[in-house]
Design a protein around this motif. Structure first.
Motif, PDB file in Angstrom:
ATOM      1  N   SER A  35     115.373 -29.155 -41.964  1.00 12.24           N
ATOM      2  CA  SER A  35     114.188 -28.956 -42.808  1.00 12.24           C
ATOM      3  C   SER A  35     113.040 -29.859 -42.393  1.00 12.24           C
ATOM      4  CB  SER A  35     114.547 -29.227 -44.279  1.00 12.24           C
ATOM      5  OG  SER A  35     115.041 -30.545 -44.444  1.00 12.24           O
ATOM      6  N   GLY A  36     113.254 -30.649 -41.342  1.00  9.89           N
ATOM      7  CA  GLY A  36     112.215 -31.551 -40.851  1.00  9.89           C
ATOM      8  C   GLY A  36     112.772 -32.952 -40.666  1.00  9.89           C
ATOM      9  N   ILE A  37     112.502 -33.560 -39.514  1.00 10.14           N
ATOM     10  CA  ILE A  37     112.926 -34.939 -39.271  1.00 10.14           C
ATOM     11  C   ILE A  37     112.100 -35.855 -40.166  1.00 10.14           C
ATOM     12  CG2 ILE A  37     113.121 -36.780 -37.566  1.00 10.14           C
ATOM     13  CD1 ILE A  37     114.982 -34.497 -36.980  1.00 10.14           C
ATOM     14  N   VAL A  94      97.447 -35.054 -25.410  1.00  8.00           N
ATOM     15  CA  VAL A  94      98.341 -33.896 -25.437  1.00  8.00           C
ATOM     16  C   VAL A  94      99.765 -34.359 -25.155  1.00  8.00           C
ATOM     17  CG1 VAL A  94      98.899 -31.678 -24.372  1.00  8.00           C
ATOM     18  CG2 VAL A  94      96.523 -32.313 -24.726  1.00  8.00           C
ATOM     19  N   ASN A  95     100.712 -33.772 -25.871  1.00  6.04           N
ATOM     20  CA  ASN A  95     102.121 -34.064 -25.644  1.00  6.04           C
ATOM     21  C   ASN A  95     102.868 -32.757 -25.413  1.00  6.04           C
ATOM     22  OD1 ASN A  95     102.545 -37.136 -26.305  1.00  6.04           O
ATOM     23  ND2 ASN A  95     101.186 -36.354 -27.889  1.00  6.04           N
ATOM     24  N   GLN A  96     103.835 -32.807 -24.529  1.00  2.00           N
ATOM     25  CA  GLN A  96     104.623 -31.634 -24.179  1.00  2.00           C
ATOM     26  C   GLN A  96     106.051 -31.797 -24.672  1.00  2.00           C
ATOM     27  OE1 GLN A  96     105.946 -31.305 -20.123  1.00  2.00           O
ATOM     28  NE2 GLN A  96     105.658 -29.086 -20.083  1.00  2.00           N
ATOM     29  N   LEU A  97     106.583 -30.746 -25.283  1.00  2.00           N
ATOM     30  CA  LEU A  97     108.001 -30.651 -25.587  1.00  2.00           C
ATOM     31  C   LEU A  97     108.567 -29.614 -24.630  1.00  2.00           C
ATOM     32  CD1 LEU A  97     106.462 -31.254 -28.463  1.00  2.00           C
ATOM     33  CD2 LEU A  97     108.738 -30.918 -29.403  1.00  2.00           C
ATOM     34  N   ALA A  98     109.492 -30.004 -23.760  1.00  4.05           N
ATOM     35  CA  ALA A  98     109.956 -29.084 -22.718  1.00  4.05           C
ATOM     36  C   ALA A  98     111.423 -29.316 -22.422  1.00  4.05           C
ATOM     37  CB  ALA A  98     109.127 -29.265 -21.441  1.00  4.05           C
ATOM     38  N   LEU A  99     112.099 -28.236 -22.015  1.00  2.00           N
ATOM     39  CA  LEU A  99     113.472 -28.298 -21.528  1.00  2.00           C
ATOM     40  C   LEU A  99     113.411 -28.422 -20.009  1.00  2.00           C
ATOM     41  CD1 LEU A  99     115.140 -25.504 -23.708  1.00  2.00           C
ATOM     42  CD2 LEU A  99     115.137 -27.973 -24.097  1.00  2.00           C
ATOM     43  N   GLU A 135     132.668 -31.763 -31.084  1.00  2.00           N
ATOM     44  CA  GLU A 135     132.229 -31.653 -29.697  1.00  2.00           C
ATOM     45  C   GLU A 135     130.822 -31.091 -29.593  1.00  2.00           C
ATOM     46  OE1 GLU A 135     134.949 -29.536 -27.278  1.00  2.00           O
ATOM     47  OE2 GLU A 135     136.590 -30.966 -27.528  1.00  2.00           O
ATOM     48  N   LYS A 136     130.521 -30.069 -30.346  1.00  2.00           N
ATOM     49  CA  LYS A 136     129.196 -29.466 -30.270  1.00  2.00           C
ATOM     50  C   LYS A 136     128.139 -30.331 -30.941  1.00  2.00           C
ATOM     51  CE  LYS A 136     129.587 -25.901 -27.755  1.00  2.00           C
ATOM     52  NZ  LYS A 136     128.857 -25.867 -26.461  1.00  2.00           N
ATOM     53  N   TRP A 137     128.534 -31.128 -31.922  1.00  2.00           N
ATOM     54  CA  TRP A 137     127.550 -31.962 -32.593  1.00  2.00           C
ATOM     55  C   TRP A 137     126.954 -32.995 -31.644  1.00  2.00           C
ATOM     56  CZ3 TRP A 137     125.237 -30.634 -36.813  1.00  2.00           C
ATOM     57  CH2 TRP A 137     124.396 -31.545 -37.432  1.00  2.00           C
ATOM     58  N   GLY A 138     127.729 -33.422 -30.652  1.00  2.00           N
ATOM     59  CA  GLY A 138     127.172 -34.309 -29.642  1.00  2.00           C
ATOM     60  C   GLY A 138     126.030 -33.650 -28.884  1.00  2.00           C
ATOM     61  N   GLY A 139     126.175 -32.358 -28.584  1.00  2.00           N
ATOM     62  CA  GLY A 139     125.085 -31.632 -27.938  1.00  2.00           C
ATOM     63  C   GLY A 139     123.875 -31.499 -28.840  1.00  2.00           C
ATOM     64  N   TYR A 140     124.097 -31.254 -30.126  1.00  2.00           N
ATOM     65  CA  TYR A 140     122.983 -31.170 -31.069  1.00  2.00           C
ATOM     66  C   TYR A 140     122.262 -32.518 -31.168  1.00  2.00           C
ATOM     67  CZ  TYR A 140     125.173 -26.808 -32.633  1.00  2.00           C
ATOM     68  OH  TYR A 140     125.702 -25.549 -32.685  1.00  2.00           O
ATOM     69  N   LEU A 141     123.029 -33.610 -31.124  1.00  2.00           N
ATOM     70  CA  LEU A 141     122.403 -34.936 -31.171  1.00  2.00           C
ATOM     71  C   LEU A 141     121.529 -35.177 -29.943  1.00  2.00           C
ATOM     72  CD1 LEU A 141     125.258 -37.238 -32.558  1.00  2.00           C
ATOM     73  CD2 LEU A 141     123.227 -36.416 -33.754  1.00  2.00           C
ATOM     74  N   MET A 142     121.992 -34.731 -28.775  1.00  2.00           N
ATOM     75  CA  MET A 142     121.182 -34.882 -27.565  1.00  2.00           C
ATOM     76  C   MET A 142     119.870 -34.113 -27.691  1.00  2.00           C
ATOM     77  SD  MET A 142     124.169 -34.481 -24.685  1.00  2.00           S
ATOM     78  CE  MET A 142     122.956 -34.162 -23.413  1.00  2.00           C
ATOM     79  N   LEU A 143     119.951 -32.868 -28.147  1.00  2.00           N
ATOM     80  CA  LEU A 143     118.731 -32.071 -28.322  1.00  2.00           C
ATOM     81  C   LEU A 143     117.838 -32.679 -29.393  1.00  2.00           C
ATOM     82  CD1 LEU A 143     120.200 -28.449 -28.160  1.00  2.00           C
ATOM     83  CD2 LEU A 143     118.852 -29.612 -26.411  1.00  2.00           C
ATOM     84  N   GLY A 144     118.471 -33.175 -30.471  1.00  2.00           N
ATOM     85  CA  GLY A 144     117.687 -33.774 -31.546  1.00  2.00           C
ATOM     86  C   GLY A 144     116.967 -35.034 -31.105  1.00  2.00           C
ATOM     87  N   GLU A 145     117.621 -35.871 -30.329  1.00  2.00           N
ATOM     88  CA  GLU A 145     116.978 -37.094 -29.835  1.00  2.00           C
ATOM     89  C   GLU A 145     115.844 -36.752 -28.882  1.00  2.00           C
ATOM     90  OE1 GLU A 145     115.738 -40.792 -29.304  1.00  2.00           O
ATOM     91  OE2 GLU A 145     117.207 -40.121 -30.814  1.00  2.00           O
ATOM     92  N   PHE A 172     114.059 -34.026 -28.975  1.00  2.00           N
ATOM     93  CA  PHE A 172     112.974 -33.498 -29.807  1.00  2.00           C
ATOM     94  C   PHE A 172     112.225 -34.626 -30.501  1.00  2.00           C
ATOM     95  CE2 PHE A 172     111.503 -31.950 -33.960  1.00  2.00           C
ATOM     96  CZ  PHE A 172     110.647 -30.936 -33.555  1.00  2.00           C
ATOM     97  N   ILE A 173     112.947 -35.604 -31.047  1.00  2.00           N
ATOM     98  CA  ILE A 173     112.310 -36.739 -31.729  1.00  2.00           C
ATOM     99  C   ILE A 173     111.459 -37.536 -30.752  1.00  2.00           C
ATOM    100  CG2 ILE A 173     112.773 -38.940 -32.873  1.00  2.00           C
ATOM    101  CD1 ILE A 173     115.195 -37.635 -34.189  1.00  2.00           C
ATOM    102  N   ALA A 174     111.994 -37.783 -29.547  1.00  2.00           N
ATOM    103  CA  ALA A 174     111.258 -38.587 -28.566  1.00  2.00           C
ATOM    104  C   ALA A 174     109.959 -37.911 -28.140  1.00  2.00           C
ATOM    105  CB  ALA A 174     112.139 -38.860 -27.350  1.00  2.00           C
ATOM    106  N   GLN A 175     109.971 -36.592 -28.025  1.00  2.00           N
ATOM    107  CA  GLN A 175     108.788 -35.881 -27.549  1.00  2.00           C
ATOM    108  C   GLN A 175     107.824 -35.508 -28.671  1.00  2.00           C
ATOM    109  OE1 GLN A 175     110.375 -32.500 -25.448  1.00  2.00           O
ATOM    110  NE2 GLN A 175     110.977 -33.701 -23.669  1.00  2.00           N
ATOM    111  N   GLY A 176     108.317 -35.476 -29.914  1.00  2.00           N
ATOM    112  CA  GLY A 176     107.476 -35.030 -31.015  1.00  2.00           C
ATOM    113  C   GLY A 176     107.294 -36.065 -32.123  1.00  2.00           C
ATOM    114  N   PRO A 177     108.207 -36.098 -33.099  1.00  2.00           N
ATOM    115  CA  PRO A 177     108.009 -36.945 -34.285  1.00  2.00           C
ATOM    116  C   PRO A 177     107.763 -38.417 -33.993  1.00  2.00           C
ATOM    117  CG  PRO A 177     109.757 -35.373 -34.688  1.00  2.00           C
ATOM    118  CD  PRO A 177     109.373 -35.220 -33.242  1.00  2.00           C
TER     119      PRO A 177
END
Length: 516
Positions: free
Chosen positions: A95-97, A235-240, A382-392, A394-399
């Motif tokens: 719902s938002g960091i 300008v900031n970029q969020l990218a894979l 196991e999958k939550w570790g992947g979500y944490l990587m994506l979440g970190e 996202f936080i580093a590039q955005g919030p």
């Protein structure tokens, strides 16, 4: 031989071996290398070697737009792809960091008064943070995360301080403008100016600025090819990004897109076959070849005339009996063997493989939650570790960057004051609240976290954050609750069950862990 001739001959003999060696090295380098050590590197009729498509930027330039368009098509028309995006967004930003102020100097205590001031301004800014004033901060994060995963990238421009023809939505003079990947032209490359795919860089590869379209290229009215330069510090970029020095991002569906398309086509075929099977069909088989010719009535045998045209109809109705078949005729039905009993198994295996490619769990992607508690929890962990990587990421590039700008704007506007000797980093120190891992069995998880807290392996604040709550709010509300009970003279001992002791809790945890 004279002395000069001998000297020349000696020099020639000394140069010839060196020249031959250099030519041998050059010939070896030019000669194609045949791999013999690893079987997989040898081409054959059954196996073709993969082609090298160049740098990551070269691949992005060739495929990024097509992948982006196809990913958007899948989101629009395939419910599985839309669910995959929903799962990624839900477990990355939810719902938002949320960001909790924790201003402090290194090794010091949190300044609670300053933290409350920052939190109050943050709550106000949360409702109208972006330039269109259409989305609150939580929804803006969801849109950016969705664009990040579907398109491979998105951008936002910082608007801080007084800006001509624009009014910030709150007292804090900071807003941001969200920009889709389409706004940065992929085909804008000028090596002489070090511009690659719309991004201008210096000799070290550091980004200097971006050349954005002034209007979205997908607009049907008013679009043109005019671009404007925006400095990189705004300008900031969020990218894979998958490769070093890669400038633009690629969709998370890139490796699984063919599998999603196959599932889509196969399911559509199965649905059509099932619809045909639901409409029962029959045919009349005639015994003799002359039965297919025309008789006196216009058809072989008897016929009914309609507007002078001979016809013959037999309609299926419940309990119908066909007693007017001609000699040698028989009625047969067309069997479609649908629905296919193996369709579900095939679909399951395809989705299991696709889930690994896009980074979601199979259960979340397919909505198939069969299995034991241990199996489900292992998949989730196991999958939550992947979500944490994506979440970190996202936080580093955005919030995190937006929070920094927010604090800068508050200080410049005089809405908060930094204590003497503090730096911007001290004032901006914060705690970022990510989505919490859901509990399959809440009782087991709660007892396990309580045991970790009793043993000193985790703090009450950490456990409160893992439960998705603000530790400061919990303390404040608990104190208010206790004060209210005291005012009403309620008996806490009789109304509230005492908390189990550590030894009791350890025994309960042990008994639960020995069961599945």
């Amino acid at each position: 031989m004279t002395g000069s001739a001998a000297i020349a001959a000696g020099r020639l003999r000394s140069v010839i071996p060196v020249d031959r060696a250099q030519r041998a090295i050059a010939d070896t380098a030019a000669r194609p290398v045949r791999a013999v050590a690893h079987e997989v590197t040898r081409p054959s009729r059954a196996r073709k070697l993969a082609r090298d498509w160049g740098s990551g930027n070269n691949i992005v330039g060739m495929d990024a737009k097509q992948l982006r368009d196809q990913a958007r098509h899948l989101e629009r028309d395939l419910d599985l792809a839309r669910n995959a995006l929903n799962v990624l967004v839900q477990n990355t930003c939810g719902s938002g960091i949320d960001v909790l102020a924790a201003p402090r100097k290194a090794g010091g205590k949190v300044d609670r008064v300053l933290a409350q001031e920052i939190d109050a301004l943050w709550d106000e800014w949360w409702d109208r943070p972006e330039v269109t004033k259409m989305h609150d901060y939580g929804r803006a994060q969801q849109l950016m995360a969705r664009s990040l995963f579907r398109d491979g990238e998105c951008y936002y421009q910082d608007i801080i301080g007084p800006v001509p023809f624009y009014t910030h939505g709150t007292r804090v003079p900071y807003s941001f403008e969200m920009l889709e990947a389409d706004m940065l032209p992929l085909d804008f490359t000028e090596p002489g100016r070090r511009i690659l795919q719309g991004v201008e860089r210096n000799a070290w590869g550091e980004r200097v600025g971006y050349w954005f379209y002034k209007i979205h290229p997908g607009e049907s009215i008013g679009w043109n090819t005019e671009t404007k330069f925006v400095p990189a510090d705004k300008v900031n970029q969020l990218a894979l990004i998958d490769r070093i020095h890669q400038v633009r991002g690629l969709s998370v569906f890139a490796s699984s897109m063919s599998r999603f398309e196959d599932v889509k086509d196969y399911e559509e075929s199965e649905r059509i076959a099932a619809k045909v099977a639901a409409s029962m069909c029959a045919y009349i088989k005639k015994g003799q070849p002359e039965g297919y010719g025309q008789g006196e009535g216009g058809l072989a045998g008897e016929a009914v005339l309609e507007n002078g045209v001979p016809i013959r109809e037999m309609r299926f109705t419940p309990g119908a009996v066909f007693d007017d078949l001609l000699v040698g005729e028989d009625i047969g039905t067309i069997a479609t063997n649908r629905p296919n009993p193996n369709a579900a198994t095939w679909r399951k295996e395809q989705l299991r493989a696709a889930a690994g490619g896009i980074g979601t769990s199979y259960s979340s992607l397919s909505l198939d939650y069969n299995g034991t508690y241990s199996a489900q929890r292992q998949e989730l962990v196991e999958k939550w570790g992947g979500y944490l990587m994506l979440g970190e990421q996202f936080i580093a590039q955005g919030p995190r960057k937006q929070r920094q700008r927010f604090i800068e704007a508050c200080l410049l506007a005089g809405l908060i004051k930094a204590p003497r000797g503090w730096t911007l980093a001290n004032v901006a120190a914060s705690t970022y609240v990510r989505p919490v891992m859901p509990w399959i069995d809440p009782l087991k998880e709660a007892y396990a976290k309580g045991e970790a807290e009793d043993r000193g392996w985790a703090s009450p604040q950490q456990n409160t954050l893992l439960a998705g709550n603000n530790p400061n709010d919990v303390l404040t509300e608990t104190a208010d609750w206790n004060e209210r009970r005291a005012q009403l003279e309620l008996d806490d001992a009789a109304a509230v069950d005492p908390a189990p002791s550590a030894s009791t809790r350890t025994g309960v945890v042990h008994s639960m862990l020995t069961k599945d």
